[in-house]
Design a protein around this motif. Structure first.
Motif, PDB file in Angstrom:
ATOM      1  N   GLU A   1       0.850  -1.180   0.000  1.00 40.07           N
ATOM      2  CA  GLU A   1       0.000   0.000   0.000  1.00 40.07           C
ATOM      3  C   GLU A   1       0.888   1.232   0.000  1.00 40.07           C
ATOM      4  O   GLU A   1       1.676   1.444   0.920  1.00 40.07           O
ATOM      5  N   THR A   2       0.780   2.054  -1.040  1.00 43.73           N
ATOM      6  CA  THR A   2       1.622   3.232  -1.192  1.00 43.73           C
ATOM      7  C   THR A   2       0.738   4.469  -1.353  1.00 43.73           C
ATOM      8  O   THR A   2      -0.471   4.353  -1.563  1.00 43.73           O
ATOM      9  N   PRO A   3       1.307   5.672  -1.268  1.00 44.01           N
ATOM     10  CA  PRO A   3       0.505   6.892  -1.471  1.00 44.01           C
ATOM     11  C   PRO A   3      -0.174   6.943  -2.831  1.00 44.01           C
ATOM     12  O   PRO A   3      -1.174   7.649  -2.996  1.00 44.01           O
ATOM     13  N   SER A   4       0.344   6.213  -3.810  1.00 41.76           N
ATOM     14  CA  SER A   4      -0.261   6.201  -5.145  1.00 41.76           C
ATOM     15  C   SER A   4      -1.222   5.046  -5.350  1.00 41.76           C
ATOM     16  O   SER A   4      -1.717   4.830  -6.446  1.00 41.76           O
ATOM     17  N   GLY A   5      -1.469   4.296  -4.297  1.00 38.63           N
ATOM     18  CA  GLY A   5      -2.371   3.168  -4.409  1.00 38.63           C
ATOM     19  C   GLY A   5      -1.670   1.852  -4.132  1.00 38.63           C
ATOM     20  O   GLY A   5      -0.494   1.808  -3.744  1.00 38.63           O
ATOM     21  N   ARG A   6      -2.377   0.776  -4.347  1.00 37.67           N
ATOM     22  CA  ARG A   6      -1.837  -0.558  -4.083  1.00 37.67           C
ATOM     23  C   ARG A   6      -1.060  -1.061  -5.291  1.00 37.67           C
ATOM     24  O   ARG A   6      -1.512  -0.960  -6.428  1.00 37.67           O
ATOM     25  N   LEU A   7       0.138  -1.591  -5.012  1.00 34.40           N
ATOM     26  CA  LEU A   7       1.013  -2.089  -6.075  1.00 34.40           C
ATOM     27  C   LEU A   7       1.318  -3.564  -5.872  1.00 34.40           C
ATOM     28  O   LEU A   7       1.603  -3.997  -4.747  1.00 34.40           O
ATOM     29  N   LEU A   8       1.263  -4.330  -6.946  1.00 36.14           N
ATOM     30  CA  LEU A   8       1.668  -5.728  -6.934  1.00 36.14           C
ATOM     31  C   LEU A   8       3.064  -5.808  -7.540  1.00 36.14           C
ATOM     32  O   LEU A   8       3.263  -5.447  -8.696  1.00 36.14           O
ATOM     33  N   VAL A   9       4.009  -6.264  -6.745  1.00 38.43           N
ATOM     34  CA  VAL A   9       5.411  -6.280  -7.157  1.00 38.43           C
ATOM     35  C   VAL A   9       5.856  -7.710  -7.415  1.00 38.43           C
ATOM     36  O   VAL A   9       5.878  -8.542  -6.500  1.00 38.43           O
ATOM     37  N   ARG A  10       6.220  -7.998  -8.647  1.00 39.95           N
ATOM     38  CA  ARG A  10       6.719  -9.324  -9.003  1.00 39.95           C
ATOM     39  C   ARG A  10       8.239  -9.356  -8.844  1.00 39.95           C
ATOM     40  O   ARG A  10       8.901  -8.330  -8.943  1.00 39.95           O
ATOM     41  N   PRO A  11       8.810 -10.535  -8.607  1.00 34.96           N
ATOM     42  CA  PRO A  11      10.253 -10.626  -8.382  1.00 34.96           C
ATOM     43  C   PRO A  11      11.090 -10.016  -9.497  1.00 34.96           C
ATOM     44  O   PRO A  11      12.083  -9.332  -9.231  1.00 34.96           O
ATOM     45  N   GLU A  12      10.723 -10.238 -10.757  1.00 36.38           N
ATOM     46  CA  GLU A  12      11.536  -9.708 -11.858  1.00 36.38           C
ATOM     47  C   GLU A  12      11.495  -8.191 -11.902  1.00 36.38           C
ATOM     48  O   GLU A  12      12.514  -7.537 -12.201  1.00 36.38           O
ATOM     49  N   LYS A  13      10.345  -7.584 -11.587  1.00 36.18           N
ATOM     50  CA  LYS A  13      10.259  -6.131 -11.563  1.00 36.18           C
ATOM     51  C   LYS A  13      10.995  -5.564 -10.358  1.00 36.18           C
ATOM     52  O   LYS A  13      11.613  -4.497 -10.426  1.00 36.18           O
ATOM     53  N   TYR A  14      10.908  -6.279  -9.251  1.00 33.76           N
ATOM     54  CA  TYR A  14      11.637  -5.862  -8.055  1.00 33.76           C
ATOM     55  C   TYR A  14      13.139  -5.836  -8.328  1.00 33.76           C
ATOM     56  O   TYR A  14      13.852  -4.902  -7.927  1.00 33.76           O
ATOM     57  N   MET A  15      13.631  -6.824  -9.035  1.00 35.08           N
ATOM     58  CA  MET A  15      15.053  -6.875  -9.356  1.00 35.08           C
ATOM     59  C   MET A  15      15.452  -5.771 -10.334  1.00 35.08           C
ATOM     60  O   MET A  15      16.580  -5.285 -10.317  1.00 35.08           O
ATOM     61  N   GLU A  16      14.523  -5.370 -11.216  1.00 27.88           N
ATOM     62  CA  GLU A  16      14.806  -4.234 -12.100  1.00 27.88           C
ATOM     63  C   GLU A  16      15.006  -2.960 -11.291  1.00 27.88           C
ATOM     64  O   GLU A  16      15.890  -2.149 -11.593  1.00 27.88           O
ATOM     65  N   ILE A  17      14.181  -2.782 -10.261  1.00 29.96           N
ATOM     66  CA  ILE A  17      14.328  -1.602  -9.406  1.00 29.96           C
ATOM     67  C   ILE A  17      15.647  -1.645  -8.662  1.00 29.96           C
ATOM     68  O   ILE A  17      16.373  -0.643  -8.578  1.00 29.96           O
ATOM     69  N   ILE A  18      15.995  -2.797  -8.112  1.00 32.53           N
ATOM     70  CA  ILE A  18      17.250  -2.934  -7.370  1.00 32.53           C
ATOM     71  C   ILE A  18      18.446  -2.654  -8.282  1.00 32.53           C
ATOM     72  O   ILE A  18      19.391  -1.948  -7.900  1.00 32.53           O
ATOM     73  N   SER A  19      18.410  -3.174  -9.499  1.00 32.40           N
ATOM     74  CA  SER A  19      19.534  -2.943 -10.419  1.00 32.40           C
ATOM     75  C   SER A  19      19.634  -1.475 -10.815  1.00 32.40           C
ATOM     76  O   SER A  19      20.726  -0.989 -11.145  1.00 32.40           O
ATOM     77  N   SER A  20      18.523  -0.747 -10.777  1.00 29.79           N
ATOM     78  CA  SER A  20      18.546   0.681 -11.098  1.00 29.79           C
ATOM     79  C   SER A  20      19.039   1.509  -9.910  1.00 29.79           C
ATOM     80  O   SER A  20      19.843   2.427 -10.076  1.00 29.79           O
ATOM     81  N   LEU A  21      18.563   1.172  -8.694  1.00 27.52           N
ATOM     82  CA  LEU A  21      18.976   1.927  -7.506  1.00 27.52           C
ATOM     83  C   LEU A  21      20.426   1.669  -7.128  1.00 27.52           C
ATOM     84  O   LEU A  21      21.092   2.545  -6.582  1.00 27.52           O
ATOM     85  N   LYS A  22      20.896   0.448  -7.382  1.00 22.04           N
ATOM     86  CA  LYS A  22      22.267   0.043  -7.026  1.00 22.04           C
ATOM     87  C   LYS A  22      22.585   0.290  -5.547  1.00 22.04           C
ATOM     88  O   LYS A  22      23.581   0.947  -5.208  1.00 22.04           O
ATOM     89  N   PRO A  23      21.775  -0.232  -4.624  1.00 18.78           N
ATOM     90  CA  PRO A  23      22.112  -0.084  -3.200  1.00 18.78           C
ATOM     91  C   PRO A  23      23.311  -0.945  -2.842  1.00 18.78           C
ATOM     92  O   PRO A  23      23.642  -1.907  -3.553  1.00 18.78           O
ATOM     93  N   ASN A  24      23.955  -0.624  -1.729  1.00 20.17           N
ATOM     94  CA  ASN A  24      25.092  -1.430  -1.289  1.00 20.17           C
ATOM     95  C   ASN A  24      24.634  -2.812  -0.825  1.00 20.17           C
ATOM     96  O   ASN A  24      25.327  -3.810  -1.025  1.00 20.17           O
ATOM     97  N   LEU A  25      23.487  -2.846  -0.146  1.00 19.84           N
ATOM     98  CA  LEU A  25      22.899  -4.107   0.306  1.00 19.84           C
ATOM     99  C   LEU A  25      21.411  -4.093  -0.034  1.00 19.84           C
ATOM    100  O   LEU A  25      20.767  -3.040   0.030  1.00 19.84           O
ATOM    101  N   TRP A  26      20.877  -5.232  -0.386  1.00 19.17           N
ATOM    102  CA  TRP A  26      19.448  -5.317  -0.669  1.00 19.17           C
ATOM    103  C   TRP A  26      18.914  -6.678  -0.238  1.00 19.17           C
ATOM    104  O   TRP A  26      19.628  -7.674  -0.248  1.00 19.17           O
ATOM    105  N   ALA A  27      17.648  -6.666   0.178  1.00 20.69           N
ATOM    106  CA  ALA A  27      16.981  -7.891   0.602  1.00 20.69           C
ATOM    107  C   ALA A  27      16.034  -8.371  -0.486  1.00 20.69           C
ATOM    108  O   ALA A  27      15.468  -7.577  -1.236  1.00 20.69           O
ATOM    109  N   THR A  28      15.865  -9.664  -0.567  1.00 19.50           N
ATOM    110  CA  THR A  28      14.977 -10.233  -1.576  1.00 19.50           C
ATOM    111  C   THR A  28      13.515  -9.952  -1.225  1.00 19.50           C
ATOM    112  O   THR A  28      13.178  -9.611  -0.094  1.00 19.50           O
ATOM    113  N   LEU A  29      12.661 -10.095  -2.211  1.00 25.41           N
ATOM    114  CA  LEU A  29      11.233  -9.842  -2.034  1.00 25.41           C
ATOM    115  C   LEU A  29      10.639 -10.851  -1.058  1.00 25.41           C
ATOM    116  O   LEU A  29      10.990 -12.042  -1.087  1.00 25.41           O
TER     117      LEU A  29
END
Length: 419
Positions: free
Chosen positions: A139-167
């Motif tokens: 639940e986000t300010p823009s509404g409810r979002l369904l996040v699939r693993p492949e899309k989640y990994m696209e976000i992680i690869s774009s943000l490039k955090p030092n550490l990240w947790a799996t979905l």
């Protein structure tokens, strides 16, 4: 990621430990644990600018950010309506913003450690009703979002955090046993999918709701995977203080001792001490954010074992002191108080401003009040973690924890007697 345990507590169950998270890649600084990851909104503190954050940078360079809420604020094209993170025109827009070094470079904080998970206790809350076998719902300010693993990994690869947790599929404490089992199976399946997309997986997610059996099963399964550490989710979602130690132990007892452990959802001082006692290394919390938003300032003593130091626990109960850890600076009692928030505190706020000034700022709704309060609260809470590390190194953590809890209990009994 390189993590090493340097010391463990001498008494009690001996699970509390102090360690060092060594610098790697673009992050060349070390982080001593147990440590607090500063909660951010879209990658930055809620009220402090990057320039002001230098006031406490010597104490920490570690921050927590939600992958979803960070990208959500950027996924809106400049001249169009806010789109879903996962539309065909949303993701390229995100990638364009982060293609030059990820989130740290975009924010101008290349020397900071950013840790990213899907969940955010303010802007990106897990929703049990919308989650299914395809992905996790938030639940986000823009509404409810369904996040699939492949899309989640696209976000992680774009943000490039030092550490990240799996979905993960996080469920609240009132979920039935069947739902707890399903959350574990989904989280493990999504972990395998994330590893398939990126073999260098940092933190494997561990869930299980309020079920000891499912928590233990999930921890055992995730421990078999090739991950550098573990993110423990599902806390702060309705479980009681009484059942939390058993849930933490059910997870920690089945994880390798040499790897990093990170938990979300524990933020209060007592909860932090409870997590450290169970063997947790990293914490993220919105505690500072909510204190600052409410005009509250932390004042509890950092060394509760030292009884010779006068502390807020020695003050008579009043409406201005809530529970011995914080004071309400919007109260009229501080209107003419020319003392700093906390005597002996070395933060910028306490060295330069008084309680009366902050009381004035709060009552005229000036945004500088939140800036000064967040500087103080951040400085003080980081000092609390430093005291915890010192107590573990000296073998006095159990005494430190017991003294803190007893002081809180004494104040509560005293306030009840006066009322």
């Amino acid at each position: 990621m390189r993590f090493a345990v340097k010391a463990t507590s001498g008494g009690g169950n001996g699970k509390a430990r102090a360690g060092v998270l060594q610098g790697w890649g673009s992050f060349q600084h070390s982080v001593e644990t147990p440590a607090l990851l500063l909660s951010t909104r879209k990658g930055l503190p809620s009220f402090i600018t990057p320039t002001s954050s230098r006031l406490y940078r010597s104490r920490t360079r570690a921050s927590f950010t939600s992958a979803l809420s960070t990208c959500e604020s950027i996924a809106c094209p400049p001249h169009g309506p806010c789109c879903s993170l996962y539309t065909t025109h949303g993701m390229p827009f995100i990638k364009n913003h982060f293609e030059h070094g990820g989130l740290r470079q975009m924010l101008g904080l290349p020397e900071h450690l950013f840790v990213s998970v899907g969940r955010d206790s303010i802007d990106s809350l897990p929703v049990i009703e919308g989650t299914n076998k395809l992905g996790a719902s938030f639940e986000t300010p823009s509404g409810r979002l369904l996040v699939r693993p492949e899309k989640y990994m696209e976000i992680i690869s774009s943000l490039k955090p030092n550490l990240w947790a799996t979905l993960a599929d996080e469920v609240p404490a009132w979920a039935v046993e069947k739902r707890n089992k399903a959350s574990v199976e989904r989280t493990i399946r999504w972990l395998d999918e994330c590893i398939a997309l990126d073999p260098v997986c940092d933190l494997g997610a561990v869930v299980g709701g309020s079920s000891l059996e499912e928590r233990s099963r999930c921890a055992k399964e995730v421990a078999k995977r090739n991950v550098s550490g573990y993110w423990i989710g599902g806390f702060g979602l309705g479980e009681s203080m009484e059942e939390r130690p058993a849930l933490l132990n059910a997870v920690v007892d089945n994880l390798p001792e040499e790897k990093l452990r990170y938990v979300s959802g524990l933020g209060l001082p007592e909860e932090i001490l409870e997590g450290v006692a169970a063997g947790i290394d990293l914490f993220d919390s919105t505690y500072i954010y909510h204190l600052t938003l409410g005009g509250l300032a932390l004042v509890f003593p950092l060394d509760t074992v030292d009884k010779s130091r006068r502390s807020p626990f020695d003050f008579p109960p009043s409406s201005a002191v809530n529970d011995g850890t914080k004071i309400n600076l919007s109260s009229t009692i501080y209107r003419k108080d020319k003392s700093p928030i906390l005597e002996g505190c070395g933060c910028f706020t306490c060295r330069n401003h008084t309680r009366a000034y902050i009381n004035h700022l709060l009552n005229v709704h000036e945004m500088l009040a939140q800036i000064l309060l967040e500087i103080h609260n951040t400085h003080h809470y980081l000092g609390f973690f430093r005291s915890i590390r010192r107590a573990i190194g000296c073998g006095t953590f159990d005494m430190f924890r017991q003294s803190f809890i007893e002081s809180r209990r004494e104040l509560f009994v005293s306030s009840m007697t006066c009322s």
